[in-house]
Design a protein around this motif. Structure first.
Motif, PDB file in Angstrom:
ATOM      1  N   LEU A  15      11.299  19.974 -19.941  1.00 51.97           N
ATOM      2  CA  LEU A  15      11.488  19.363 -18.624  1.00 51.97           C
ATOM      3  C   LEU A  15      11.087  20.309 -17.498  1.00 51.97           C
ATOM      4  O   LEU A  15      10.591  19.876 -16.456  1.00 51.97           O
ATOM      5  N   PHE A  16      11.266  21.611 -17.679  1.00 55.35           N
ATOM      6  CA  PHE A  16      10.900  22.609 -16.672  1.00 55.35           C
ATOM      7  C   PHE A  16       9.406  22.567 -16.369  1.00 55.35           C
ATOM      8  O   PHE A  16       8.976  22.799 -15.244  1.00 55.35           O
ATOM      9  N   TYR A  17       8.588  22.250 -17.381  1.00 58.70           N
ATOM     10  CA  TYR A  17       7.138  22.202 -17.205  1.00 58.70           C
ATOM     11  C   TYR A  17       6.609  20.779 -17.009  1.00 58.70           C
ATOM     12  O   TYR A  17       5.406  20.576 -16.884  1.00 58.70           O
ATOM     13  N   ASP A  18       7.480  19.774 -16.964  1.00 57.15           N
ATOM     14  CA  ASP A  18       7.070  18.372 -16.870  1.00 57.15           C
ATOM     15  C   ASP A  18       6.829  17.959 -15.417  1.00 57.15           C
ATOM     16  O   ASP A  18       7.728  17.993 -14.593  1.00 57.15           O
ATOM     17  N   LYS A  19       5.602  17.558 -15.115  1.00 62.36           N
ATOM     18  CA  LYS A  19       5.254  17.127 -13.763  1.00 62.36           C
ATOM     19  C   LYS A  19       5.745  15.715 -13.464  1.00 62.36           C
ATOM     20  O   LYS A  19       5.792  15.302 -12.320  1.00 62.36           O
ATOM     21  N   ASN A  20       6.099  14.963 -14.493  1.00 67.19           N
ATOM     22  CA  ASN A  20       6.563  13.589 -14.280  1.00 67.19           C
ATOM     23  C   ASN A  20       7.899  13.518 -13.547  1.00 67.19           C
ATOM     24  O   ASN A  20       8.292  12.447 -13.106  1.00 67.19           O
ATOM     25  N   GLU A  48       0.818  -1.212   0.000  1.00 71.00           N
ATOM     26  CA  GLU A  48       0.000   0.000   0.000  1.00 71.00           C
ATOM     27  C   GLU A  48       0.855   1.267   0.000  1.00 71.00           C
ATOM     28  O   GLU A  48       0.446   2.294  -0.489  1.00 71.00           O
ATOM     29  N   ASP A  49       2.055   1.195   0.571  1.00 74.40           N
ATOM     30  CA  ASP A  49       2.936   2.357   0.651  1.00 74.40           C
ATOM     31  C   ASP A  49       3.703   2.599  -0.641  1.00 74.40           C
ATOM     32  O   ASP A  49       4.287   3.650  -0.827  1.00 74.40           O
ATOM     33  N   ILE A  50       3.728   1.626  -1.521  1.00 72.41           N
ATOM     34  CA  ILE A  50       4.487   1.746  -2.758  1.00 72.41           C
ATOM     35  C   ILE A  50       3.594   2.376  -3.818  1.00 72.41           C
ATOM     36  O   ILE A  50       2.526   1.854  -4.119  1.00 72.41           O
ATOM     37  N   LYS A  57       8.081  13.482  -7.452  1.00 70.52           N
ATOM     38  CA  LYS A  57       7.886  12.172  -6.817  1.00 70.52           C
ATOM     39  C   LYS A  57       6.483  11.633  -7.050  1.00 70.52           C
ATOM     40  O   LYS A  57       6.293  10.453  -7.294  1.00 70.52           O
ATOM     41  N   ASN A  58       5.474  12.508  -6.996  1.00 68.43           N
ATOM     42  CA  ASN A  58       4.098  12.040  -7.153  1.00 68.43           C
ATOM     43  C   ASN A  58       3.434  12.538  -8.445  1.00 68.43           C
ATOM     44  O   ASN A  58       2.216  12.509  -8.569  1.00 68.43           O
ATOM     45  N   ASN A  59       4.232  12.999  -9.376  1.00 70.04           N
ATOM     46  CA  ASN A  59       3.763  13.440 -10.697  1.00 70.04           C
ATOM     47  C   ASN A  59       2.726  14.563 -10.640  1.00 70.04           C
ATOM     48  O   ASN A  59       1.822  14.617 -11.453  1.00 70.04           O
ATOM     49  N   THR A  60       2.860  15.461  -9.681  1.00 71.72           N
ATOM     50  CA  THR A  60       1.894  16.550  -9.558  1.00 71.72           C
ATOM     51  C   THR A  60       2.516  17.937  -9.607  1.00 71.72           C
ATOM     52  O   THR A  60       1.799  18.920  -9.717  1.00 71.72           O
TER      53      THR A  60
END
Length: 104
Positions: free
Chosen positions: A78-83, A19-21, A86-89
């Motif tokens: 890359l500056f605007y990339d949310k990926n 669940e933590d992964i 850590k949590n893609n946000t």
């Protein structure tokens, strides 16, 4: 001793629960979407006041690593990339806002 071993085993089992992964997304989502034609960064059309020799001499780009259209376009994407978060946000642009001179 048995109780201590059981307690440690239980703690390790809970700490390692799935669940933590965070789930691994589709690898296709991780592909960077670059524009077909890179932006013009190596030879931009600058306003006259930025063409002053004093301003041009203040350029701190290393001579052995010049700005290229492809490299700067990649950096911009890359500056605007949310990926990259850590949590893609969150993207770098979330904090370093253009309207504030890219400061946070």
């Amino acid at each position: 001793m048995k109780r201590l071993t059981l307690l440690l085993f239980t703690i390790v089992a809970i700490a390692c629960s799935k669940e933590d992964i965070p789930p691994i997304g589709d690898p296709a989502d991780a592909v960077i979407s670059l524009p077909e034609t890179p932006f013009n960064y190596s030879n931009p059309n600058l306003p006259q006041h930025l063409l002053d020799p004093a301003v041009l001499n203040a350029d701190n780009a290393p001579f052995n690593n010049p700005v290229t259209d492809h490299g700067a376009t990649l950096g911009r994407v890359l500056f605007y990339d949310k990926n990259l978060s850590k949590n893609n946000t969150v993207a770098c642009a979330s904090w370093h806002q253009q309207s504030f001179g890219f400061s946070d």
